[in-house]
Motif scaffolding. Sequence first.
Motif, PDB file in Angstrom:
ATOM      1  N   VAL A  14       0.829  -1.210   0.000  1.00 13.99           N
ATOM      2  CA  VAL A  14       0.000   0.000   0.000  1.00 13.99           C
ATOM      3  C   VAL A  14       0.857   1.251   0.000  1.00 13.99           C
ATOM      4  CG1 VAL A  14      -1.589   1.377   1.391  1.00 13.99           C
ATOM      5  CG2 VAL A  14      -2.026  -1.052   1.058  1.00 13.99           C
ATOM      6  N   SER A  15       1.863   1.301   0.864  1.00 14.42           N
ATOM      7  CA  SER A  15       2.731   2.487   0.933  1.00 14.42           C
ATOM      8  C   SER A  15       3.487   2.686  -0.366  1.00 14.42           C
ATOM      9  CB  SER A  15       3.700   2.366   2.111  1.00 14.42           C
ATOM     10  OG  SER A  15       4.499   1.201   1.983  1.00 14.42           O
ATOM     11  N   MET A  16       3.965   1.595  -0.965  1.00 11.85           N
ATOM     12  CA  MET A  16       4.683   1.705  -2.235  1.00 11.85           C
ATOM     13  C   MET A  16       3.766   2.238  -3.333  1.00 11.85           C
ATOM     14  SD  MET A  16       6.316  -1.248  -4.651  1.00 11.85           S
ATOM     15  CE  MET A  16       4.657  -1.692  -5.179  1.00 11.85           C
ATOM     16  N   MET A  17       2.527   1.729  -3.391  1.00 15.33           N
ATOM     17  CA  MET A  17       1.585   2.177  -4.420  1.00 15.33           C
ATOM     18  C   MET A  17       1.263   3.662  -4.264  1.00 15.33           C
ATOM     19  SD  MET A  17      -1.012  -1.069  -4.449  1.00 15.33           S
ATOM     20  CE  MET A  17      -2.223  -0.188  -5.403  1.00 15.33           C
ATOM     21  N   TYR A  18       0.986   4.082  -3.038  1.00 18.81           N
ATOM     22  CA  TYR A  18       0.669   5.482  -2.814  1.00 18.81           C
ATOM     23  C   TYR A  18       1.836   6.386  -3.190  1.00 18.81           C
ATOM     24  CZ  TYR A  18      -3.936   5.227  -0.637  1.00 18.81           C
ATOM     25  OH  TYR A  18      -5.274   5.081  -0.422  1.00 18.81           O
ATOM     26  N   LEU A  19       3.034   6.004  -2.790  1.00 17.56           N
ATOM     27  CA  LEU A  19       4.208   6.832  -3.082  1.00 17.56           C
ATOM     28  C   LEU A  19       4.472   6.904  -4.576  1.00 17.56           C
ATOM     29  CD1 LEU A  19       6.631   5.742  -0.206  1.00 17.56           C
ATOM     30  CD2 LEU A  19       5.509   7.967  -0.479  1.00 17.56           C
ATOM     31  N   LEU A  20       4.359   5.782  -5.266  1.00 21.68           N
ATOM     32  CA  LEU A  20       4.605   5.768  -6.705  1.00 21.68           C
ATOM     33  C   LEU A  20       3.584   6.620  -7.459  1.00 21.68           C
ATOM     34  CD1 LEU A  20       5.605   2.050  -7.445  1.00 21.68           C
ATOM     35  CD2 LEU A  20       7.071   4.070  -7.526  1.00 21.68           C
ATOM     36  N   LEU A  21       2.322   6.455  -7.150  1.00 25.05           N
ATOM     37  CA  LEU A  21       1.288   7.233  -7.837  1.00 25.05           C
ATOM     38  C   LEU A  21       1.374   8.712  -7.487  1.00 25.05           C
ATOM     39  CD1 LEU A  21      -1.744   4.790  -7.505  1.00 25.05           C
ATOM     40  CD2 LEU A  21      -0.426   5.318  -9.566  1.00 25.05           C
ATOM     41  N   PHE A  22       1.677   9.012  -6.235  1.00 25.14           N
ATOM     42  CA  PHE A  22       1.856  10.394  -5.803  1.00 25.14           C
ATOM     43  C   PHE A  22       2.998  11.063  -6.566  1.00 25.14           C
ATOM     44  CE2 PHE A  22       5.044  12.245  -2.771  1.00 25.14           C
ATOM     45  CZ  PHE A  22       4.569  13.548  -2.745  1.00 25.14           C
ATOM     46  N   LEU A  23       4.132  10.366  -6.675  1.00 23.19           N
ATOM     47  CA  LEU A  23       5.292  10.928  -7.383  1.00 23.19           C
ATOM     48  C   LEU A  23       5.048  10.994  -8.889  1.00 23.19           C
ATOM     49  CD1 LEU A  23       8.144   9.117  -5.426  1.00 23.19           C
ATOM     50  CD2 LEU A  23       7.586  11.552  -5.329  1.00 23.19           C
ATOM     51  N   LEU A  24       4.467   9.932  -9.450  1.00 21.06           N
ATOM     52  CA  LEU A  24       4.204   9.904 -10.893  1.00 21.06           C
ATOM     53  C   LEU A  24       3.205  10.988 -11.276  1.00 21.06           C
ATOM     54  CD1 LEU A  24       4.561   8.547 -13.646  1.00 21.06           C
ATOM     55  CD2 LEU A  24       2.712   6.964 -13.018  1.00 21.06           C
ATOM     56  N   GLY A  25       2.143  11.139 -10.491  1.00 16.43           N
ATOM     57  CA  GLY A  25       1.164  12.180 -10.779  1.00 16.43           C
ATOM     58  C   GLY A  25       1.770  13.570 -10.722  1.00 16.43           C
ATOM     59  N   GLY A  26       2.566  13.832  -9.692  1.00 13.41           N
ATOM     60  CA  GLY A  26       3.217  15.138  -9.582  1.00 13.41           C
ATOM     61  C   GLY A  26       4.179  15.400 -10.719  1.00 13.41           C
ATOM     62  N   PHE A  27       4.920  14.368 -11.112  1.00 12.48           N
ATOM     63  CA  PHE A  27       5.877  14.500 -12.216  1.00 12.48           C
ATOM     64  C   PHE A  27       5.162  14.827 -13.526  1.00 12.48           C
ATOM     65  CE2 PHE A  27       8.152  12.548 -15.778  1.00 12.48           C
ATOM     66  CZ  PHE A  27       9.405  13.148 -15.662  1.00 12.48           C
ATOM     67  N   LEU A  28       4.069  14.103 -13.801  1.00 13.28           N
ATOM     68  CA  LEU A  28       3.340  14.328 -15.054  1.00 13.28           C
ATOM     69  C   LEU A  28       2.698  15.714 -15.098  1.00 13.28           C
ATOM     70  CD1 LEU A  28       1.610  10.840 -15.519  1.00 13.28           C
ATOM     71  CD2 LEU A  28       3.554  11.770 -16.803  1.00 13.28           C
ATOM     72  N   ILE A  29       2.072  16.123 -14.007  1.00  9.56           N
ATOM     73  CA  ILE A  29       1.430  17.444 -13.981  1.00  9.56           C
ATOM     74  C   ILE A  29       2.466  18.548 -14.106  1.00  9.56           C
ATOM     75  CG2 ILE A  29       0.105  19.052 -12.543  1.00  9.56           C
ATOM     76  CD1 ILE A  29      -1.421  16.664 -11.445  1.00  9.56           C
ATOM     77  N   SER A  30       3.587  18.399 -13.400  1.00 10.28           N
ATOM     78  CA  SER A  30       4.650  19.408 -13.484  1.00 10.28           C
ATOM     79  C   SER A  30       5.190  19.514 -14.905  1.00 10.28           C
ATOM     80  CB  SER A  30       5.781  19.060 -12.509  1.00 10.28           C
ATOM     81  OG  SER A  30       6.829  19.992 -12.585  1.00 10.28           O
ATOM     82  N   SER A  31       5.346  18.370 -15.564  1.00 10.54           N
ATOM     83  CA  SER A  31       5.872  18.360 -16.938  1.00 10.54           C
ATOM     84  C   SER A  31       4.895  18.993 -17.920  1.00 10.54           C
ATOM     85  CB  SER A  31       6.175  16.920 -17.371  1.00 10.54           C
ATOM     86  OG  SER A  31       7.137  16.334 -16.537  1.00 10.54           O
ATOM     87  N   MET A  32       3.609  18.670 -17.767  1.00 10.55           N
ATOM     88  CA  MET A  32       2.599  19.172 -18.705  1.00 10.55           C
ATOM     89  C   MET A  32       2.254  20.632 -18.473  1.00 10.55           C
ATOM     90  SD  MET A  32      -0.056  15.961 -19.154  1.00 10.55           S
ATOM     91  CE  MET A  32      -0.432  15.851 -17.413  1.00 10.55           C
TER      92      MET A  32
END
Length: 452
Positions: free
Chosen positions: A360-378
């Motif tokens: 659970v912690s790994m999933m939350y951290l990965l999605l949190f980081l991936l989402g932030g990375f994608l939004i920041s890039s776009m």
Amino acid sequence: MGLQGLLLKKRRLSSFQIILFGFLLVILFGALLLTLSFATRDGLGASFSDALFTSTSAVCVTGLVIHDTASYWSLFGQAVILLLIQIGGMGVVTVAISIAIVSGKKIGLMQRSTMQEAIAAPQVGGIVRLTGFVLKTTFAVELIGAAVMAPVFIRDFGAAKGTWYALFHSISAFCNAGFDLMGLKAPFSSLTAYSANPVVSLTIPALIVIGGIGFLTWDDIKTNRLHLSKYRMQSKVILSTTAALIILPALYFYFVEFAAPVWADMPTGERVLSSVFQSITPRTAGFNTVDLTALSEPGQILLTILMLIGGSPGSTAGGMKTTTLAVLLFTAFAVFHKRDDTCCFGRRIASETVKYAAVVSMMYLLLFLLGGFLISSMEGLPMLTCLFETASAIGTVGLSLGITPGLGPASRLILILLMYFGRVGGLTLIFAVLSGTKENVSKLPQEKITVG
């Protein structure tokens, strides 16, 4: 035909799939209601994308908005949002089964099993009684909260509107939603006008904590009173972790954040109230009584961490959950002391639970980081700002640094998916997708791998 009847009509779905599709159906229905012309103040209705975002935020009790709730939505629109918050906070399955109980229908084993998964109950037995307890507790606490805050809001907005505001904010706080109607004072201002008001600044956090520690914990408190030794281990973990996550951040905000020159004009009483409020609201309510953009970067990072942790299992809150954090910490202590088992409060924690906590912690951290990375890039926005927003979405919090209304369609879709994931839960989503997978009882040869 009830919700579960519709879902089971063609083929039998697993409990996890019922929860998953139940939330999805309510979100879509809410979005359709919010597109009606009389749902907005201008009489034009919201676009489907705006309505979908708002409905997802309400059902997933998040509080992220692209339109100010008070100034954009009509009374009907606000009522729809409040209804979605109530359904999302109590849980779609809880509401469906509650309706069945009230209507006198028999609750079968499948419904009981689904309810058990929905509120994280330890066993199927007694689930109908627990459902009744959830209903009574929810409505009693929300009405008490509204009654306490009503004099303040009636003084500021008049009898009718003040009563509505008290009820709206009480339900929004107990359900850990973070939606507010203070936009008539200043758009997207949340509760900043009440930072020095002890009635509002203490009642709202109290409702957040009551809703966020979970119905099973309150059932334990109701049954065993002050006999802490009789509490379930989970209740002990939840109460101790929650206390630590309130006290430690509050001390930081009081002695570090609000001691900075930018807050020099804040009176001591308001400083205490603001410190406690800001330590509680990130898990996972979304109200704020100070301008979050004025916080230092360490302060914003602390809020981000608290948003990811969230509330407790079987509650109205989202996030990774306090128990997940506790299990990981207890596991770390066990490793440090070279113990084979993870233990706490004189009990051994199952190895399966430790695995779930890690996943659970790994999933939350990965999605949190991936989402932030994608939004920041776009969007070309600072990474920290985008991570704050994605933590708020996946933690179903609703706090914002003000960038959500200006995000493009793709970024909004990312936040919608994160809010949905954060509300239904990572394991629920995985088990729903892999419900047909058979357990593999065979074991491969073992070989060690070095970590750390």
